[in-house]
Design an enzyme around this catalytic site. Structure first.
Site, PDB file in Angstrom:
ATOM      1  N   ASP A   1      86.735  27.202 116.757  1.00 37.17           N
ATOM      2  CA  ASP A   1      86.069  27.532 118.018  1.00 37.17           C
ATOM      3  C   ASP A   1      84.643  27.991 117.761  1.00 37.17           C
ATOM      4  O   ASP A   1      83.713  27.631 118.491  1.00 37.17           O
ATOM      5  CB  ASP A   1      86.860  28.617 118.735  1.00 37.17           C
ATOM      6  CG  ASP A   1      86.327  28.899 120.136  1.00 37.17           C
ATOM      7  OD1 ASP A   1      85.991  27.943 120.849  1.00 37.17           O
ATOM      8  OD2 ASP A   1      86.243  30.076 120.504  1.00 37.17           O
TER       9      ASP A   1
ATOM     10  N   ARG B   1      77.820  18.714 132.614  1.00 33.93           N
ATOM     11  CA  ARG B   1      77.921  20.053 132.047  1.00 33.93           C
ATOM     12  C   ARG B   1      78.929  20.125 130.908  1.00 33.93           C
ATOM     13  O   ARG B   1      79.075  21.171 130.278  1.00 33.93           O
ATOM     14  CB  ARG B   1      78.322  21.046 133.144  1.00 33.93           C
ATOM     15  CG  ARG B   1      77.290  21.224 134.251  1.00 33.93           C
ATOM     16  CD  ARG B   1      77.801  22.128 135.364  1.00 33.93           C
ATOM     17  NE  ARG B   1      78.225  23.419 134.837  1.00 33.93           N
ATOM     18  CZ  ARG B   1      79.381  23.999 135.137  1.00 33.93           C
ATOM     19  NH1 ARG B   1      80.259  23.383 135.925  1.00 33.93           N
ATOM     20  NH2 ARG B   1      79.673  25.191 134.645  1.00 33.93           N
ATOM     21  N   LYS B   2      79.628  19.031 130.618  1.00 29.46           N
ATOM     22  CA  LYS B   2      80.671  19.026 129.601  1.00 29.46           C
ATOM     23  C   LYS B   2      80.149  18.495 128.265  1.00 29.46           C
ATOM     24  O   LYS B   2      79.503  17.451 128.219  1.00 29.46           O
ATOM     25  CB  LYS B   2      81.861  18.171 130.058  1.00 29.46           C
ATOM     26  CG  LYS B   2      82.541  18.687 131.318  1.00 29.46           C
ATOM     27  CD  LYS B   2      83.684  17.767 131.718  1.00 29.46           C
ATOM     28  CE  LYS B   2      84.389  18.260 132.967  1.00 29.46           C
ATOM     29  NZ  LYS B   2      85.502  17.351 133.354  1.00 29.46           N
TER      30      LYS B   2
END
Length: 251
Positions: free
Chosen positions: A169, A214-215
């Site tokens: 992450d 936005r991804k």
């Protein structure tokens, strides 16, 4: 950027009696939004902060060797024998970006001043997450050199799957943020292929898949330093956000 924010906050604080913090930040960020291309993504003051991605005594010879390899790629020699910036860039890493950014001390006092970045919250060197990230903007990729400390144990003698997920992450989010500006994790899919021994040094290879509005979609694989062994594979989705959203302001 944050230096300007701090000055705005000082001014707004004088006129903010009775205002909620979220309203204060809504006023603030309404006037400080700028395109990502004109913002400094790493506006840190070296004089005030400690870069945790610098070599220390806990690093194994292998960790130092791989670090030196990628660090050397950050500078290349021209035909005239002069040194110039290479395709790779080493990114700094602090225990709290907000507090140690230029002008961020004031913001830190307002927003959970005791908070610390999870991967940099253990003071003992080498005990947990030892890592450094190098990014290649042209290739839209990054590499993280990671050494797993003894506090990250899951199965006896091996790194906890949650610690591996944390680093995935971190690395994929770093790349997404570097390319797209402020982002938050929306989805993370992980396949664990082989156990990772405690104390081992591995590489996290992260690459941009695509950007859709936005991804931002990013892939990641975790390998041994010689890339002969695959430990983990993952895909991640990040969504771009307005910085003010982090402080309770809404668009």
């Amino acid at each position: 950027m944050l230096g300007h924010i701090a000055r705005r906050l000082c001014h707004l604080h004088q006129i903010s009696n009775g205002l909620r913090i979220s309203n204060l930040f809504q006023l603030l960020f309404k006037e400080t939004r700028r395109p990502v291309s004109t913002m400094s993504l790493w506006p840190f003051s070296a004089a005030m902060s400690r870069d945790f991605s610098q070599p220390n005594s806990s690093w194994s010879p292998e960790m130092r060797r791989v670090y030196d390899h990628y660090n050397a790629l950050c500078e290349v020699e021209t035909e005239n024998g002069e040194k110039t910036r290479g395709p790779w860039r080493k990114l700094p890493s602090y225990n709290r970006s907000l507090k140690y950014a230029t002008g961020g001390a004031y913001l830190s006092k307002l927003i959970q001043a005791k908070a610390r970045l999870f991967t940099r919250s253990v003071k003992e060197q080498g005990a947990a997450f030892e890592y450094v990230v190098f990014v290649n903007k042209e290739e839209k990729s990054c590499v993280c050199v990671f050494q797993a400390g003894h506090l990250l144990e899951g199965a006896p003698g091996h790194v906890h799957g949650g610690a591996i997920a944390t680093m995935i992450d971190t690395v994929t989010g770093t790349l997404a943020g570097y390319l797209s500006g402020p982002v938050m994790t929306a989805n993370l899919n992980i396949d664990y292929r082989s156990p990772m021994p405690l104390g081992s040094v591995v590489l996290f290879h992260s690459n941009l898949d695509r950007i859709e509005g936005r991804k931002t979609f990013v892939t990641c694989k975790v390998t041994s330093t010689d890339e002969s062994k695959l430990h983990t594979e993952a895909t991640a989705l990040f969504v771009s956000i307005n910085v003010g959203h982090l402080f309770g302001a809404r668009s």
